[in-house]
Design a protein around this motif. Structure first.
Motif, short mmCIF file in Angstrom:
data_model
loop_
_atom_site.label_atom_id
_atom_site.label_comp_id
_atom_site.label_asym_id
_atom_site.label_seq_id
_atom_site.Cartn_x
_atom_site.Cartn_y
_atom_site.Cartn_z
N MET A 19 53.21 50.32 13.16
CA MET A 19 52.93 49.40 14.24
C MET A 19 54.17 48.71 14.78
O MET A 19 55.10 48.43 14.06
CB MET A 19 51.97 48.33 13.72
N GLN A 20 54.10 48.45 16.08
CA GLN A 20 55.08 47.60 16.74
C GLN A 20 54.37 46.96 17.92
O GLN A 20 53.73 47.64 18.72
CB GLN A 20 56.29 48.40 17.22
N GLY A 21 54.45 45.64 17.99
CA GLY A 21 53.75 44.91 19.05
C GLY A 21 52.67 44.03 18.47
O GLY A 21 52.70 43.68 17.29
N GLU A 22 51.69 43.69 19.31
CA GLU A 22 50.63 42.77 18.91
C GLU A 22 49.27 43.43 18.98
O GLU A 22 48.99 44.21 19.88
CB GLU A 22 50.59 41.56 19.85
N TYR A 23 48.41 43.07 18.05
CA TYR A 23 46.99 43.41 18.08
C TYR A 23 46.28 42.20 18.69
O TYR A 23 46.85 41.10 18.75
CB TYR A 23 46.51 43.67 16.64
N LYS A 44 36.64 37.68 5.08
CA LYS A 44 35.66 37.93 6.13
C LYS A 44 35.39 36.65 6.92
O LYS A 44 35.44 35.55 6.38
CB LYS A 44 34.37 38.50 5.55
N GLY A 45 35.15 36.83 8.21
CA GLY A 45 34.83 35.72 9.09
C GLY A 45 36.01 34.93 9.61
O GLY A 45 35.84 34.03 10.43
N VAL A 46 37.24 35.24 9.16
CA VAL A 46 38.43 34.51 9.60
C VAL A 46 39.05 35.19 10.82
O VAL A 46 39.39 36.37 10.79
CB VAL A 46 39.47 34.41 8.45
N VAL A 47 39.19 34.42 11.90
CA VAL A 47 39.81 34.94 13.12
C VAL A 47 41.30 35.14 12.85
O VAL A 47 41.96 34.26 12.29
CB VAL A 47 39.59 33.97 14.30
N HIS A 48 41.80 36.31 13.24
CA HIS A 48 43.21 36.62 13.00
C HIS A 48 43.75 37.60 14.03
O HIS A 48 42.99 38.23 14.76
CB HIS A 48 43.41 37.20 11.59
N ARG A 49 45.06 37.69 14.08
CA ARG A 49 45.77 38.66 14.92
C ARG A 49 46.95 39.14 14.10
O ARG A 49 47.60 38.36 13.40
CB ARG A 49 46.26 37.98 16.19
N THR A 50 47.24 40.43 14.18
CA THR A 50 48.40 40.97 13.49
C THR A 50 49.45 41.37 14.51
O THR A 50 49.13 41.72 15.65
CB THR A 50 48.02 42.18 12.62
N ARG A 51 50.72 41.29 14.07
CA ARG A 51 51.79 41.72 14.97
C ARG A 51 53.01 42.15 14.17
O ARG A 51 53.20 41.73 13.03
CB ARG A 51 52.15 40.64 15.98
N ALA A 52 53.77 43.02 14.79
CA ALA A 52 55.00 43.54 14.18
C ALA A 52 56.09 43.47 15.25
O ALA A 52 56.08 44.27 16.19
CB ALA A 52 54.79 44.98 13.71
N PRO A 53 57.02 42.52 15.14
CA PRO A 53 58.09 42.40 16.14
C PRO A 53 58.93 43.68 16.25
O PRO A 53 59.37 44.03 17.33
CB PRO A 53 58.93 41.23 15.64
N ASP A 54 59.14 44.33 15.13
CA ASP A 54 59.83 45.62 15.07
C ASP A 54 58.90 46.57 14.33
O ASP A 54 57.92 46.14 13.72
CB ASP A 54 61.16 45.48 14.32
N ARG A 55 59.21 47.84 14.35
CA ARG A 55 58.33 48.83 13.71
C ARG A 55 58.09 48.48 12.24
O ARG A 55 59.03 48.26 11.48
CB ARG A 55 58.95 50.21 13.82
N ALA A 56 56.82 48.43 11.86
CA ALA A 56 56.44 48.14 10.48
C ALA A 56 55.49 49.23 10.00
O ALA A 56 54.74 49.80 10.78
CB ALA A 56 55.77 46.78 10.39
N VAL A 57 55.54 49.49 8.70
CA VAL A 57 54.64 50.45 8.07
C VAL A 57 53.84 49.67 7.03
O VAL A 57 54.43 49.04 6.14
CB VAL A 57 55.42 51.61 7.41
N ILE A 58 52.53 49.72 7.16
CA ILE A 58 51.68 48.96 6.26
C ILE A 58 50.53 49.82 5.74
O ILE A 58 50.18 50.85 6.33
CB ILE A 58 51.09 47.70 6.94
N LEU A 59 49.96 49.38 4.63
CA LEU A 59 48.71 49.94 4.13
C LEU A 59 47.64 48.86 4.28
O LEU A 59 47.93 47.67 4.12
CB LEU A 59 48.83 50.34 2.66
N MET A 60 46.43 49.28 4.59
CA MET A 60 45.29 48.38 4.69
C MET A 60 44.20 48.90 3.78
O MET A 60 43.98 50.12 3.71
CB MET A 60 44.77 48.32 6.12
N VAL A 61 43.52 48.01 3.09
CA VAL A 61 42.37 48.38 2.28
C VAL A 61 41.20 47.55 2.78
O VAL A 61 41.30 46.32 2.89
CB VAL A 61 42.61 48.10 0.78
N GLU A 62 40.11 48.24 3.11
CA GLU A 62 38.94 47.59 3.67
C GLU A 62 37.73 48.48 3.45
O GLU A 62 37.89 49.63 3.06
CB GLU A 62 39.15 47.29 5.15
N THR A 63 36.54 47.95 3.73
CA THR A 63 35.36 48.80 3.56
C THR A 63 35.36 49.91 4.59
O THR A 63 35.92 49.75 5.69
CB THR A 63 34.05 47.99 3.69
#
Length: 125
Positions: A53-57, A97-116
Motif C-alpha cells: 500500500m501507498q496512500g490513504e484508505y 469491531k465497531g471502531v471507525v478507522h482509516r489506514t494510510r501509508a505515506p510511502d510504500r508499506a507491506v503489511i499482513l492483515m488477519v481477519e474473519t
C-alpha cells in the motif's frame, strides 16, 4: 473490488491452499498497484491477507469483526477518531469491531492483515 468508489485492487480469492508455501516476496515484487490487498490463505474461520500500500484508505468500520495489522516493510498509520497509531516494521495493532478507522501509508508499506473470512474489506459503514 476495483471501482470508482473504492480504487483498490482487492482480491478475495485464496491464493495459497493448505499445505502450500506462501510466497510473500514474489507477490510483493510483482505488485504494481498503489493499494493492493490479496487473501493469502484461510486459517479456520479467518484469513491472512497481504497488503502492499501507498496512500490513504477511506474512513470505515467493521461492525462485527476485529482486524489485526502487522507491518513487514515500511511504516503504516492507523487513524482512529481520537489518535493515530504509527506502526514500524514488525509491529502490529488490533482495531476492535465497531471502531471507525482509516489506514494510510505515506510511502510504500507491506503489511499482513488477519481477519474473519466474512469481513468486507471496505467496511460496513
Amino acid at each position: 473490488m476495483n471501482d470508482e468508489t473504492y480504487p483498490y485492487a482487492t482480491h478475495l480469492d485464496i491464493k495459497f491452499p493448505a499445505l502450500a508455501t506462501v510466497d510473500v516476496p514474489a507477490l510483493v515484487k510483482a505488485c504494481t498497484d498503489r493499494w493492493y490487498n490479496q487473501t493469502l490463505c484461510k486459517v479456520n474461520d479467518s484469513v491472512v491477507r497481504l497488503g502492499v500500500m501507498q496512500g490513504e484508505y477511506h474512513w470505515h468500520k467493521h461492525e462485527n469483526d476485529d482486524e489485526f495489522f502487522f507491518v513487514l516493510e515500511g511504516h503504516f498509520i492507523i487513524d482512529l477518531e481520537d489518535r493515530s497509531i504509527d506502526l514500524q516494521p514488525h509491529e502490529g495493532f488490533v482495531v476492535p469491531k465497531g471502531v471507525v478507522h482509516r489506514t494510510r501509508a505515506p510511502d510504500r508499506a507491506v503489511i499482513l492483515m488477519v481477519e474473519t473470512a466474512a469481513i468486507v474489506p471496505t467496511g460496513d459503514a
